[in-house]
Design an enzyme around this catalytic site. Sequence first.
Site, short mmCIF file in Angstrom:
data_model
loop_
_atom_site.label_atom_id
_atom_site.label_comp_id
_atom_site.label_asym_id
_atom_site.label_seq_id
_atom_site.Cartn_x
_atom_site.Cartn_y
_atom_site.Cartn_z
N ARG A 96 51.24 118.70 45.16
CA ARG A 96 51.96 118.44 46.40
C ARG A 96 53.41 118.07 46.09
NH1 ARG A 96 49.55 113.57 44.91
NH2 ARG A 96 51.16 112.01 44.52
N ARG B 289 61.89 102.36 45.98
CA ARG B 289 61.04 102.43 47.17
C ARG B 289 61.12 101.08 47.88
NH1 ARG B 289 55.45 105.69 45.88
NH2 ARG B 289 56.33 107.23 44.44
N ASN C 175 49.60 116.93 40.11
CA ASN C 175 49.68 116.76 41.56
C ASN C 175 50.15 118.07 42.17
OD1 ASN C 175 49.03 114.01 41.32
ND2 ASN C 175 51.14 113.56 40.81
N VAL D 172 56.65 111.68 46.59
CA VAL D 172 57.58 110.72 47.20
C VAL D 172 58.91 110.71 46.43
CG1 VAL D 172 57.97 108.26 47.66
CG2 VAL D 172 55.74 109.28 48.16
#
Length: 449
Positions: free
Chosen positions: A291, A337, A289, A294
């Site tokens: 980026r 979460r 990934n 989360v």
Amino acid sequence: MFEKVLIANRGEIALRIHRACREMGIATVAVHSTADADAMHVRLADESVCIGPPPPSKSYLNMAAILSAATITGADAIHPGVGFLSENADFAAMVEEHGYVFIGPEPAHISLMGDKVRAKEAARELGIPVVPGSDGAVEGEAEARRVAAEVGFPLLIKAAAGGGGRGMKVARNEGELMAAYSMARAEAKAAFGNDQVYMERYLGQPRHIEIQVLCDGQGGVVHLGERDCSLQRRHQKLLEEAPSPALNAAERKRIGDVAIEAMRKLGYRSAGTLEFLYENGEFFFIEMNTRLQVEHPISEAITGIDLVREQIRVAAGATLGITQNDIKINGHAIECRLNAEDPATFAPSPGLVTDYHQAGGLGVRVDSHLYAGYRVPPYYDSLVAKLIVHGNSRNECLMRLRRALEEMVIDGIKTTTPLHQEMIAQPDFIDGNYDIHWLERWMAEKAEG
Ligand code: MV4
């Protein structure tokens, strides 16, 4: 350093980026859809621009509107956050062509890792262990048979354009192979407009372990240890922890060294995550990934490093200024979460938050855009709060998490808080004894009663 950063996102992650900017003395521009005019990220930013109607395709994914907002406000750089345009190489390139800095990797690295066949090939060349399987894409039925004979069953057919679990088919034996192969291709074509697929040995009960890296693109590369993200349902993570209860120090060092070496060879810049399946003491790369993720706060909790600040610094051309020796893994962190969903069915539960109070105290961090009187819109991801708890040991972290979950008040909508409370009380979880299938198996057992 930048004077003004445009944050091309919403929700808690837009707040997270705003906070890093503020601490660095950088002004912020929020963009928002008409559904988010009252959102916290808009309230906190120095300036805001409405970029379109509620559907993401018309607002948070609207590249022209976002670039116009940067022009109007005179921003120097754009942070894409997570999701939306954060792994869109065309957007990153467009940002740069228009004279803004993209706070992320080079477009070429985003596009390399977006193509799962090319990503795996690159990983292999960079010395990262990969899942045994086809050498690149599998072009026809004859090749599928030949690869299957070599790799053995069960095997998994994956879409080159997939990722995050979309477009995968298991073939348990020769008899299932051709149907799985053609179904995988057809589904990939329908979902991504690209029917390229590849094949891998199917790992039956792995854990999902990912390594957080941070690189300056000038030879400076560190890793921030691993996160165990095995607790997920339908490829949606519910709870992540760092370090993984499954790894020992030698394994951590081994995979960390591999990640550092690979990122240095690649010349990668920015934060990134190497995703692995881990089974019987072995790591197998599956995806990277490109980026911020989360779950990045648990890595921040155990290292003391502000990942967003570092992303901004290296995007502005700074070097990291630290080496791996400067990074000490301290204690244990867990993120829950909290989603605006029914905790039993996962049906979305948007609406008015009538009362809100967040947990606090030593070792507790809550990243959330909620406030009492806020209306959670129905158009976006259901994540409404991340509860991140840190302790000196896993046991201390669990005690604190139990206490912090009890303190959270999010009234007026349903949230997944009760599910987290139930999950962290399970003996398997307490023992750290779980794989990628644990959560769905447990939920199925509960449903049967
Ligand atoms: C696999 C696998 C078993 N064997 N690859 C799913 C998401 C995508 N990133 C890769 N995935 C998987 N790849 C091989 N060779 C099992 C999964 C998988 C999974 C991986 C990580 C977290 C959760 C998962 C849930 C189901 C399947």
